[in-house]
Design an enzyme around this catalytic site. Structure first.
Site, PDB file in Angstrom:
ATOM      1  N   GLU A 155      -3.882  -0.432 -10.987  1.00 37.18           N
ATOM      2  CA  GLU A 155      -3.790   1.006 -10.691  1.00 37.18           C
ATOM      3  C   GLU A 155      -2.321   1.373 -10.776  1.00 37.18           C
ATOM      4  O   GLU A 155      -1.498   0.792 -10.055  1.00 37.18           O
ATOM      5  CB  GLU A 155      -4.343   1.323  -9.297  1.00 37.18           C
ATOM      6  CG  GLU A 155      -5.848   1.247  -9.207  1.00 37.18           C
ATOM      7  CD  GLU A 155      -6.568   2.225 -10.116  1.00 37.18           C
ATOM      8  OE1 GLU A 155      -5.951   3.184 -10.600  1.00 37.18           O
ATOM      9  OE2 GLU A 155      -7.767   1.991 -10.364  1.00 37.18           O
TER      10      GLU A 155
ATOM     11  N   GLU B  54       6.841   9.890 -15.009  1.00 38.10           N
ATOM     12  CA  GLU B  54       6.576   9.952 -13.564  1.00 38.10           C
ATOM     13  C   GLU B  54       7.891   9.911 -12.795  1.00 38.10           C
ATOM     14  O   GLU B  54       8.693   9.003 -12.990  1.00 38.10           O
ATOM     15  CB  GLU B  54       5.703   8.765 -13.145  1.00 38.10           C
ATOM     16  CG  GLU B  54       5.281   8.857 -11.694  1.00 38.10           C
ATOM     17  CD  GLU B  54       4.462   7.646 -11.246  1.00 38.10           C
ATOM     18  OE1 GLU B  54       4.883   6.504 -11.508  1.00 38.10           O
ATOM     19  OE2 GLU B  54       3.405   7.854 -10.624  1.00 38.10           O
TER      20      GLU B  54
ATOM     21  N   CYS C 122       0.617   8.609  -6.266  1.00 36.49           N
ATOM     22  CA  CYS C 122       0.281   8.423  -7.678  1.00 36.49           C
ATOM     23  C   CYS C 122      -0.579   9.579  -8.171  1.00 36.49           C
ATOM     24  O   CYS C 122      -0.636   9.842  -9.369  1.00 36.49           O
ATOM     25  CB  CYS C 122      -0.452   7.106  -7.858  1.00 36.49           C
ATOM     26  SG  CYS C 122      -1.784   6.901  -6.680  1.00 36.49           S
TER      27      CYS C 122
ATOM     28  N   LYS D 260       0.489 -10.027  -1.338  1.00 32.18           N
ATOM     29  CA  LYS D 260       1.938  -9.811  -1.281  1.00 32.18           C
ATOM     30  C   LYS D 260       2.169  -8.297  -1.234  1.00 32.18           C
ATOM     31  O   LYS D 260       2.033  -7.596  -2.235  1.00 32.18           O
ATOM     32  CB  LYS D 260       2.643 -10.386  -2.509  1.00 32.18           C
ATOM     33  CG  LYS D 260       4.151 -10.371  -2.318  1.00 32.18           C
ATOM     34  CD  LYS D 260       4.948 -10.122  -3.577  1.00 32.18           C
ATOM     35  CE  LYS D 260       5.142  -8.691  -3.945  1.00 32.18           C
ATOM     36  NZ  LYS D 260       5.995  -7.878  -3.057  1.00 32.18           N
TER      37      LYS D 260
HETATM   38  P1  NAD Z   1       6.411  -1.455  -8.444  1.00 32.86           P
HETATM   39  O1  NAD Z   1       5.678  -1.641  -9.720  1.00 32.86           O
HETATM   40  O2  NAD Z   1       7.883  -1.466  -8.462  1.00 32.86           O
HETATM   41  O3  NAD Z   1       5.989  -2.569  -7.396  1.00 32.86           O
HETATM   42  C1  NAD Z   1       4.624  -2.778  -7.046  1.00 32.86           C
HETATM   43  C2  NAD Z   1       4.477  -4.183  -6.497  1.00 32.86           C
HETATM   44  O4  NAD Z   1       4.717  -5.113  -7.559  1.00 32.86           O
HETATM   45  C3  NAD Z   1       5.465  -4.545  -5.387  1.00 32.86           C
HETATM   46  O5  NAD Z   1       4.799  -5.314  -4.398  1.00 32.86           O
HETATM   47  C4  NAD Z   1       6.500  -5.382  -6.116  1.00 32.86           C
HETATM   48  O6  NAD Z   1       7.173  -6.278  -5.258  1.00 32.86           O
HETATM   49  C5  NAD Z   1       5.621  -6.116  -7.120  1.00 32.86           C
HETATM   50  N1  NAD Z   1       6.336  -6.663  -8.283  1.00 32.86           N
HETATM   51  C6  NAD Z   1       7.463  -6.205  -8.863  1.00 32.86           C
HETATM   52  N2  NAD Z   1       7.807  -7.007  -9.900  1.00 32.86           N
HETATM   53  C7  NAD Z   1       6.871  -7.977  -9.982  1.00 32.86           C
HETATM   54  C8  NAD Z   1       6.672  -9.094 -10.863  1.00 32.86           C
HETATM   55  N3  NAD Z   1       7.512  -9.374 -11.858  1.00 32.86           N
HETATM   56  N4  NAD Z   1       5.602  -9.868 -10.656  1.00 32.86           N
HETATM   57  C9  NAD Z   1       4.723  -9.591  -9.668  1.00 32.86           C
HETATM   58  N5  NAD Z   1       4.878  -8.581  -8.800  1.00 32.86           N
HETATM   59  C10 NAD Z   1       5.931  -7.756  -8.963  1.00 32.86           C
HETATM   60  O7  NAD Z   1       5.852  -0.087  -7.812  1.00 32.86           O
HETATM   61  P2  NAD Z   1       6.332   0.648  -6.467  1.00 32.86           P
HETATM   62  O8  NAD Z   1       7.670   1.264  -6.745  1.00 32.86           O
HETATM   63  O9  NAD Z   1       6.159  -0.235  -5.285  1.00 32.86           O
HETATM   64  O10 NAD Z   1       5.225   1.794  -6.337  1.00 32.86           O
HETATM   65  C11 NAD Z   1       5.289   3.014  -7.000  1.00 32.86           C
HETATM   66  C12 NAD Z   1       4.364   3.029  -8.194  1.00 32.86           C
HETATM   67  O11 NAD Z   1       3.034   2.724  -7.775  1.00 32.86           O
HETATM   68  C13 NAD Z   1       4.272   4.387  -8.856  1.00 32.86           C
HETATM   69  O12 NAD Z   1       4.304   4.232 -10.251  1.00 32.86           O
HETATM   70  C14 NAD Z   1       2.909   4.911  -8.423  1.00 32.86           C
HETATM   71  O13 NAD Z   1       2.327   5.860  -9.282  1.00 32.86           O
HETATM   72  C15 NAD Z   1       2.121   3.653  -8.348  1.00 32.86           C
HETATM   73  N6  NAD Z   1       0.936   3.807  -7.505  1.00 32.86           N
HETATM   74  C16 NAD Z   1      -0.295   3.853  -8.104  1.00 32.86           C
HETATM   75  C17 NAD Z   1      -1.438   4.027  -7.347  1.00 32.86           C
HETATM   76  C18 NAD Z   1      -2.788   4.087  -7.982  1.00 32.86           C
HETATM   77  O14 NAD Z   1      -3.769   3.809  -7.312  1.00 32.86           O
HETATM   78  N7  NAD Z   1      -2.894   4.412  -9.259  1.00 32.86           N
HETATM   79  C19 NAD Z   1      -1.339   4.139  -5.964  1.00 32.86           C
HETATM   80  C20 NAD Z   1      -0.081   4.071  -5.381  1.00 32.86           C
HETATM   81  C21 NAD Z   1       1.053   3.893  -6.166  1.00 32.86           C
END
Ligand code: NAD
Length: 481
Positions: free
Chosen positions: A250, A383, A284, A173
């Protein structure tokens, strides 16, 4: 009528008319495409398809898997310009950054094609007479993947490639904000000859499709990348379910870049500006906290502001753009909120932070650099995930190291110095999963482990040969000869 990009379930493109518009953040009048919003039923069908495909796919030969992954890699690399353009159009990173990310996806598939042929076990003499012991690795089973919007092709690639290489079936997803690149990637892999059901794509909302994936009893493992808040919910759901799921998270970062008095000033400024602001700071691993010792502080700030003045913020697809738009209105609101918080906390806005108007309506924000901040301010601790960074002035290396480690996160860190002594000490004592010396905190190789410590990561590392720790499970077999 506009074409609707559908889900891939059991090898067929499927999905209802319930679709969402993928909007270009550089020009909100431009609709990149319409993408199906999956339902819980779609998700259940996808898991059933993965379950049906698993017995054959998990017993396929390394040669079969090698050929499919290699073919996918070849097509991604041959189409990197077009895929990079799609990525930049939907996410807003510049075209060179988009093409670079598409190239990385192709390289990842080439690496894991090779890994199919390298998986090995061990034969060990038993402590008991006449007994032999074999240690082998088997696929985990059906792996659910949930990915964020900021690396729309690389992150799906670095999860899907190892999962398939080691014989798992996948339901992914992607982020609902940027489904286009993941759709294109899945299309390429499927056409490379993958058996139906081995890889399934269900687009849609996290609270609907993501949640159903976490709760599904036939899913054995979840690989998640996203924010800390969502990550916690993911982990809790994986443990609460029956059976419990293997989980890998991550998450966010507040990555420090230390600049010491003895640093090469020009290199340090370039390292900081690249790490903090390129890809619109939406990485990130971005250096959002720049910790500078007092002897070089004023010269560093002056040179950094000069460098920022020369950066062009504009349409991601335009030649000459250094920084594209923020991904959407809600991320822009978050960036502006933190700019206001930093000002309220008494930080000095040395440059930027203004909304910009360009030829097309988009989410354009001038990179913001704050000075006169302390490591205890919210701007240093939370962040932001945008083109916003702050400089913390410290006395010496010891204070810099303490400030760098004084954070809930631990993904990436960096130091700019010409001293071997400090570089070596920092590499050993920085509490981060990845440490950079005279290099930006963001920007990593694709063939080595990626991941962090503390609040940034949970579970086994991603990427490189270490990916097998998550995507395989170890079996120990005893035989009486
Ligand atoms: P997010 O947590 O809002 O969403 C990530 C994913 O989770 C999306 O696909 C979203 O639809 C899904 N999601 C949301 N609620 C959910 C639930 N209740 N159950 C299951 N899935 C759910 O994050 P974002 O805004 O898409 O991305 C930004 C974040 O990602 C930042 O915090 C960034 O640091 C992090 N990030 C980390 C890495 C790493 O490797 N450490 C890499 C890229 C981004």
């Amino acid at each position: 009528m506009t074409e609707i990009f559908k889900n891939l379930i059991g090898g067929e493109w499927a999905g209802g008319a319930n679709a969402s518009r993928n909007i270009n953040p550089s020009n909100t009048n431009d609709v990149v495409g319409e993408y199906t919003q999956g339902s819980v039923e779609d998700l259940n069908n996808a898991v059933a398809a993965a379950k049906a495909a698993f017995p054959a796919w998990s017993r396929s030969t390394p040669q079969e898997r090698y050929e499919i992954l290699k073919k996918a890699s070849d097509e991604i690399l041959a189409r990197k310009d077009e895929l990079g353009r799609l990525l930049s159009r939907e996410e807003g990173k510049t075209l060179p950054e988009g093409i670079g990310e598409a190239t990385r996806a192709g390289q990842i598939f080439a690496f894991f094609a090779g890994e199919c042929l390298r998986l090995a076990g061990e034969a060990i003499p038993s402590v008991r007479p006449g007994v032999g012991v074999e240690i082998t690795r088997e696929p985990v089973g059906i792996v659910g993947m949930i990915t964020p919007w900021n690396f729309p092709i690389a992150i799906p690639a670095w999860k899907i490639a190892p999962a398939l290489a080691y014989g798992n079936c996948v339901v992914i997803k992607p982020a609902d904000l940027v489904p286009g690149s993941a759709w294109a990637l899945v299309d390429i892999i499927q056409r490379a000859g993958l058996p139906k059901g081995a890889l399934n794509l269900v687009m849609g909302r996290g609270s609907v499709v993501g949640q159903a994936l976490l709760e599904h009893k036939d899913v054995h493992a979840i690989s998640f990348t996203g924010s800390v808040n969502t990550g916690r919910k993911v982990a809790a759901a994986c443990i609460a379910g029956n059976p419990m799921k293997k989980v890998q998270l991550e998450m966010g970062g507040k990555n420090p870049l230390v600049v010491l008095d003895d640093a090469d000033l020009k290199l340090a400024v370039e390292t900081a500006v690249n790490g903090a602001f390129f890809s619109t700071g939406q990485r990130c691993t971005a250096s959002s906290r720049i910790i500078v010792t007092q002897g070089i502080h004023d010269r560093f700030v002056e040179a950094a502001v000069e460098r920022l003045k020369g950066l062009v913020v504009d349409d991601a697809l335009k030649a000459g753009t250094h920084i594209g738009p923020v991904v959407d209105q809600s991320q822009l609101d978050q960036d502006l909120k933190y700019i206001a918080i930093a000002k309220d906390e008494g930080a000095n806005l040395a440059w930027g932070g203004e909304l910009l108007n360009r030829e097309t309506p988009g989410f354009y924000l001038q990179p913001a650099l704050f000075t006169e901040t302390t490591n205890s301010m919210r701007i240093s601790r939370e962040e932001v995930f945008g083109p916003v960074a702050n400089i913390v002035r410290v006395k010496d290396y010891e204070e810099a190291l303490a400030a760098a480690n004084d954070t809930e996160f631990g993904l990436s860190s960096g130091i700019c110095t010409t001293s071997l002594k400090y570089a070596s000490h920092f590499k050993r004592n920085s509490e981060a999963g990845m440490v950079m010396v005279n290099l930006p905190t963001a920007g990593v190789d694709y063939h080595v482990p990626f991941g962090g410590r503390k609040g940034s990561s949970y579970g086994p590392r991603e990427q490189g040969a270490y990916a097998k720790e998550f995507y395989t499970t170890v079996k120990t077999a005893y035989t009486l000869a």
